[in-house]
Design a protein around this motif. Structure first.
Motif, short mmCIF file in Angstrom:
data_model
loop_
_atom_site.label_atom_id
_atom_site.label_comp_id
_atom_site.label_asym_id
_atom_site.label_seq_id
_atom_site.Cartn_x
_atom_site.Cartn_y
_atom_site.Cartn_z
N ASP A 52 0.82 -1.22 0.00
CA ASP A 52 0.00 0.00 0.00
C ASP A 52 0.85 1.26 0.00
O ASP A 52 0.38 2.34 -0.36
CB ASP A 52 -0.95 0.00 1.21
N LYS A 53 2.11 1.14 0.38
CA LYS A 53 3.01 2.29 0.39
C LYS A 53 3.68 2.52 -0.96
O LYS A 53 4.13 3.64 -1.25
CB LYS A 53 4.09 2.11 1.47
N VAL A 54 3.79 1.46 -1.77
CA VAL A 54 4.57 1.59 -3.02
C VAL A 54 3.82 1.13 -4.26
O VAL A 54 4.20 1.49 -5.38
CB VAL A 54 5.90 0.81 -2.91
N LEU A 55 2.77 0.32 -4.10
CA LEU A 55 2.02 -0.20 -5.26
C LEU A 55 0.52 0.01 -5.03
O LEU A 55 -0.27 -0.94 -5.05
CB LEU A 55 2.32 -1.69 -5.45
N PRO A 56 0.10 1.26 -4.86
CA PRO A 56 -1.30 1.50 -4.49
C PRO A 56 -2.31 1.16 -5.58
O PRO A 56 -3.49 0.97 -5.28
CB PRO A 56 -1.32 3.01 -4.19
N ASP A 57 -1.87 1.06 -6.84
CA ASP A 57 -2.80 0.85 -7.94
C ASP A 57 -2.96 -0.61 -8.34
O ASP A 57 -3.59 -0.92 -9.35
CB ASP A 57 -2.34 1.65 -9.17
N ARG A 58 -2.41 -1.53 -7.56
CA ARG A 58 -2.53 -2.95 -7.90
C ARG A 58 -3.97 -3.45 -7.69
O ARG A 58 -4.77 -2.80 -7.02
CB ARG A 58 -1.57 -3.78 -7.04
N ASP A 59 -4.26 -4.62 -8.22
CA ASP A 59 -5.54 -5.29 -8.00
C ASP A 59 -5.47 -5.96 -6.63
O ASP A 59 -4.83 -6.98 -6.45
CB ASP A 59 -5.76 -6.32 -9.11
N ARG A 60 -6.14 -5.38 -5.65
CA ARG A 60 -6.00 -5.86 -4.27
C ARG A 60 -6.64 -7.23 -4.05
O ARG A 60 -6.17 -7.99 -3.19
CB ARG A 60 -6.61 -4.82 -3.31
N GLU A 61 -7.68 -7.55 -4.77
CA GLU A 61 -8.29 -8.87 -4.58
C GLU A 61 -7.40 -9.97 -5.15
O GLU A 61 -7.27 -11.05 -4.57
CB GLU A 61 -9.69 -8.93 -5.19
N VAL A 62 -6.78 -9.70 -6.29
CA VAL A 62 -5.80 -10.65 -6.84
C VAL A 62 -4.67 -10.86 -5.84
O VAL A 62 -4.26 -12.00 -5.55
CB VAL A 62 -5.24 -10.14 -8.19
N HIS A 63 -4.13 -9.77 -5.31
CA HIS A 63 -3.05 -9.85 -4.32
C HIS A 63 -3.49 -10.69 -3.13
O HIS A 63 -2.77 -11.59 -2.67
CB HIS A 63 -2.66 -8.43 -3.90
N ALA A 64 -4.68 -10.42 -2.62
CA ALA A 64 -5.14 -11.12 -1.42
C ALA A 64 -5.30 -12.61 -1.66
O ALA A 64 -4.82 -13.44 -0.87
CB ALA A 64 -6.47 -10.53 -0.94
N VAL A 65 -5.94 -12.99 -2.75
CA VAL A 65 -6.18 -14.41 -3.03
C VAL A 65 -4.85 -15.14 -3.22
O VAL A 65 -4.65 -16.25 -2.69
CB VAL A 65 -7.08 -14.57 -4.25
N ALA A 66 -3.94 -14.53 -3.95
CA ALA A 66 -2.63 -15.17 -4.17
C ALA A 66 -1.88 -15.38 -2.86
O ALA A 66 -1.31 -16.45 -2.61
CB ALA A 66 -1.80 -14.34 -5.14
#
Length: 232
Positions: A52-66
């Motif tokens: 959240d400090k360096v990659l705020p524009d990522r797909d957060r649900e993809v990140h979470a599931v992975a």
């Protein structure tokens, strides 16, 4: 899409609070022992704190599931004859394949296109290979930020992106439970049960009669010299 996700705060991390994320947590619990389960949740939380400090524009649900499903390929914690474990694939690939099948069953196909599913697969399959995964998409990087931070601690997170206070809050919520001892047992089990898949495994130090011979990229290069083969 990620901007509209419902959120919750857990141990100082703001994470997605969707039915799919909840289902992934339940699925990880089903196929993980206690140290691994706590590890994947710490990896989730630490990854969100850092990313959240360096990659705020990522797909957060993809990140979470992975992050939640990244260790489905670890053998200890599975029932006998687990449908998620192969006899001939690396544990990272088993985990990535299991996550992909999970998404096919549980995710909304209209929202989860092939690209999002592939990002989850890549994040899991590559999470142990730092020279590759940190050059991948932001979602893959973010997933490994948390995984690596859990094993290495805040002092090895570049740029001071994880403080000890942030790390300790996560560990208080999900204690380590002898993570490194469990990791050693997981790796040794892989060396015993499917040694041909154990590239980069450290189990050769601990498993009697286990040899890395024939299991290194160097061995492949030395035994398959196509330069010496004349065209037919």
């Amino acid at each position: 899409m990620s901007d509209a996700l419902p959120l919750r705060i857990l141990a100082g991390a703001t994470i997605p609070d969707t039915p799919l994320v909840a289902a992934a947590i339940d699925y990880a619990r089903k196929y993980s022992n206690n140290p691994t389960y706590n590890n994947v949740l710490r990896s989730l939380l630490l990854g969100f704190i850092i990313a959240d400090k360096v990659l705020p524009d990522r797909d957060r649900e993809v990140h979470a599931v992975a992050a939640i499903l990244h260790d489905l390929g670890f053998p200890i914690g599975h029932p006998p004859d687990s449908p998620l474990l192969s006899k001939d694939k690396r544990f990272e690939v088993d985990g990535a394949n299991a996550a992909r099948e999970f998404l096919k069953r549980e995710a909304d196909s209209a929202a989860w296109d092939k690209h999002r599913v592939q990002l989850v697969w890549d994040a899991i399959a590559l999470h142990t290979i730092g020279s590759v995964v940190f050059e991948k998409e932001p979602e893959c990087q973010a997933c490994s930020f948390g995984i690596w931070a859990d094993f290495q601690g805040p002092d090895r997170v570049a740029g001071g992106l994880l403080t000890w206070d942030e790390y300790n809050a996560v560990v208080k919520e999900y204690p380590r439970l002898g993570l490194m001892k469990d990791l050693k047992e997981q790796m040794c089990t892989l060396c015993v049960t499917k040694p041909d898949t154990t590239y980069d495994n450290t189990g050769d130090r601990y498993v009697k009669d286990y040899s890395r011979k024939g299991k290194l990229t160097q061995d492949l290069l030395e035994t398959c010299n196509l330069d010496d083969i004349q065209p037919k």
